[in-house]
Design an enzyme around this catalytic site. Structure first.
Site, PDB file in Angstrom:
ATOM      1  N   THR A   1      31.856  53.521   7.239  1.00  0.00           N
ATOM      2  CA  THR A   1      32.463  53.987   8.486  1.00  0.00           C
ATOM      3  C   THR A   1      32.458  55.513   8.572  1.00  0.00           C
ATOM      4  O   THR A   1      32.625  56.190   7.565  1.00  0.00           O
ATOM      5  CB  THR A   1      33.904  53.450   8.573  1.00  0.00           C
ATOM      6  OG1 THR A   1      33.859  52.039   8.445  1.00  0.00           O
ATOM      7  CG2 THR A   1      34.569  53.806   9.870  1.00  0.00           C
TER       8      THR A   1
ATOM      9  N   GLY B   1      39.262  51.622   6.356  1.00  0.00           N
ATOM     10  CA  GLY B   1      39.825  50.284   6.553  1.00  0.00           C
ATOM     11  C   GLY B   1      41.305  50.383   6.860  1.00  0.00           C
ATOM     12  O   GLY B   1      41.739  51.172   7.708  1.00  0.00           O
TER      13      GLY B   1
ATOM     14  N   ASN C   1      31.448  48.294   8.721  1.00  0.00           N
ATOM     15  CA  ASN C   1      32.423  47.688   7.818  1.00  0.00           C
ATOM     16  C   ASN C   1      32.146  48.033   6.363  1.00  0.00           C
ATOM     17  O   ASN C   1      32.229  49.190   6.003  1.00  0.00           O
ATOM     18  CB  ASN C   1      32.551  46.181   8.026  1.00  0.00           C
ATOM     19  CG  ASN C   1      33.922  45.706   7.547  1.00  0.00           C
ATOM     20  OD1 ASN C   1      34.872  46.478   7.564  1.00  0.00           O
ATOM     21  ND2 ASN C   1      34.023  44.484   7.073  1.00  0.00           N
TER      22      ASN C   1
ATOM     23  N   ASP D   1      36.435  41.426   9.380  1.00  0.00           N
ATOM     24  CA  ASP D   1      37.642  41.926  10.058  1.00  0.00           C
ATOM     25  C   ASP D   1      38.422  40.773  10.706  1.00  0.00           C
ATOM     26  O   ASP D   1      39.548  40.965  11.159  1.00  0.00           O
ATOM     27  CB  ASP D   1      37.279  42.981  11.105  1.00  0.00           C
ATOM     28  CG  ASP D   1      36.919  44.313  10.452  1.00  0.00           C
ATOM     29  OD1 ASP D   1      37.321  44.538   9.296  1.00  0.00           O
ATOM     30  OD2 ASP D   1      36.231  45.122  11.091  1.00  0.00           O
TER      31      ASP D   1
ATOM     32  N   GLU E   1      31.150  42.967  10.305  1.00  0.00           N
ATOM     33  CA  GLU E   1      32.510  43.022  10.849  1.00  0.00           C
ATOM     34  C   GLU E   1      33.185  41.647  10.874  1.00  0.00           C
ATOM     35  O   GLU E   1      34.384  41.566  11.171  1.00  0.00           O
ATOM     36  CB  GLU E   1      32.501  43.608  12.275  1.00  0.00           C
ATOM     37  CG  GLU E   1      31.927  45.000  12.396  1.00  0.00           C
ATOM     38  CD  GLU E   1      32.780  46.100  11.761  1.00  0.00           C
ATOM     39  OE1 GLU E   1      33.969  45.860  11.493  1.00  0.00           O
ATOM     40  OE2 GLU E   1      32.239  47.190  11.534  1.00  0.00           O
TER      41      GLU E   1
HETATM   42  O1  DON Z   1      37.285  48.055  11.966  1.00  0.00           O
HETATM   43  C1  DON Z   1      37.779  48.019  10.852  1.00  0.00           C
HETATM   44  O2  DON Z   1      38.978  47.969  10.653  1.00  0.00           O
HETATM   45  C2  DON Z   1      36.862  48.112   9.658  1.00  0.00           C
HETATM   46  N1  DON Z   1      35.571  47.609  10.038  1.00  0.00           N
HETATM   47  C3  DON Z   1      36.796  49.517   9.174  1.00  0.00           C
HETATM   48  C4  DON Z   1      36.000  49.635   7.922  1.00  0.00           C
HETATM   49  C5  DON Z   1      36.071  50.966   7.296  1.00  0.00           C
HETATM   50  O3  DON Z   1      36.797  51.844   7.689  1.00  0.00           O
HETATM   51  C6  DON Z   1      35.222  51.142   6.110  1.00  0.00           C
HETATM   52  N2  DON Z   1      35.285  52.494   5.671  1.00  0.00           N
HETATM   53  N3  DON Z   1      35.537  53.006   4.723  1.00  0.00           N
END
Ligand code: DON
Length: 263
Positions: free
Chosen positions: A75, A167, A95, A117, A114
């Protein structure tokens, strides 16, 4: 005369520095130029010696490194403003590690994963140890929950643009940044502050080294909290604009790759 503990401390500090040099400089000499003359020079050893404290371990990350910072694999967040005040807070995610690992042939575009999630099963933790229930169950055409929090915060005398990967930790990064900014702390200060985090499950406060004082730890434990010291993700990218002075600042989290530039 040194204690045996001090002697072992000094041996360990020598090991630490030798291994840093190994990590930094050593490779097949048919391919890379290893600065052997410098590394084995007595002056170099003398210089190394002056960096060792008799009574304190040197955290390895305090030793200089030219290794590329962690560029991340998933991300990214951008905070941007232009001279007319047009602004963007953009978080983009595939993700986890290289998304699904699949690339659209000929495009270089990695496909995301994703689906993680979603709550694949009620109560079962996902890759960020987040739990969910039927509300976030997988269904055709449904969008999964996201922790991504690209944010504008406005107060009477200024604006902050903030966001981060990480995340479940993203909301924590944005919340703690917001609280500090509302309190008037400079962004270049609060972006590097150690953070603490709670996400319902697991039922524990995760905190970066230095985030909690001994007194705070005692208070929190007395109140029944479980504490877990740990490194945490998070790579905040922040722009602030002070309406009174007109000053714009752009700061990037020292935990990850990124750069804050004003021009
Ligand atoms: O949308 C979300 O919550 C996750 N897909 C975010 C993933 C994320 O931040 C990975 N990074 N380090």
């Amino acid at each position: 005369m040194q204690s045996t503990g001090t002697r072992k401390h000094l041996i360990v500090e020598a090991m630490r520095r030798a291994h840093r040099d190994r990590a930094e400089y050593l490779g097949d000499p048919d391919f890379v130029q290893v600065p052997t003359d410098r590394l084995i020079h007595p002056f170099y050893a003398a210089g190394q010696r002056t960096t060792i404290r008799m009574d304190r371990a040197t955290p390895s990350e305090m030793l200089p490194s030219s290794a590329a910072p962690n560029a991340g694999t998933d991300t990214s967040h951008f905070s941007v403003i232009d001279a007319e005040g047009n602004r963007v807070a953009g978080t983009q995610s595939i993700n986890l590690f290289f998304g699904s690992g699949l690339m659209v042939p000929g495009t270089g575009v990695m496909l995301n994963n994703e689906m993680d999630d979603f709550a694949a099963k009620a109560g079962a933790p996902n890759g960020f140890r987040l739990v969910g229930a039927d509300a976030n169950a997988i269904a055709p055409g449904k969008r999964p929950l996201s922790s991504m929090t690209p944010t504008f915060i406005e107060k009477p005398d200024g604006l902050m643009i903030v966001g981060s990967p990480g995340g479940s930790v993203i909301m924590t990064v944005v919340l703690l940044s917001t609280l500090d900014w509302m309190d008037g702390v400079a962004p270049e200060e609060f972006i590097k502050k150690a953070r603490f985090h709670h996400q319902y499950m697991p039922d524990a406060i995760t905190f970066e080294p230095g985030a909690l004082t001994d007194e705070e730890k005692q208070t929190l434990q007395k109140y029944g909290h479980t504490l877990r010291e740990s490194r945490m993700p998070g790579n905040a990218q922040i722009v602030t604009w002070d309406y009174k002075s007109g000053e714009v600042k752009a700061v990037s989290d020292p935990r990850g790759v990124g750069v804050g530039v004003v021009y």
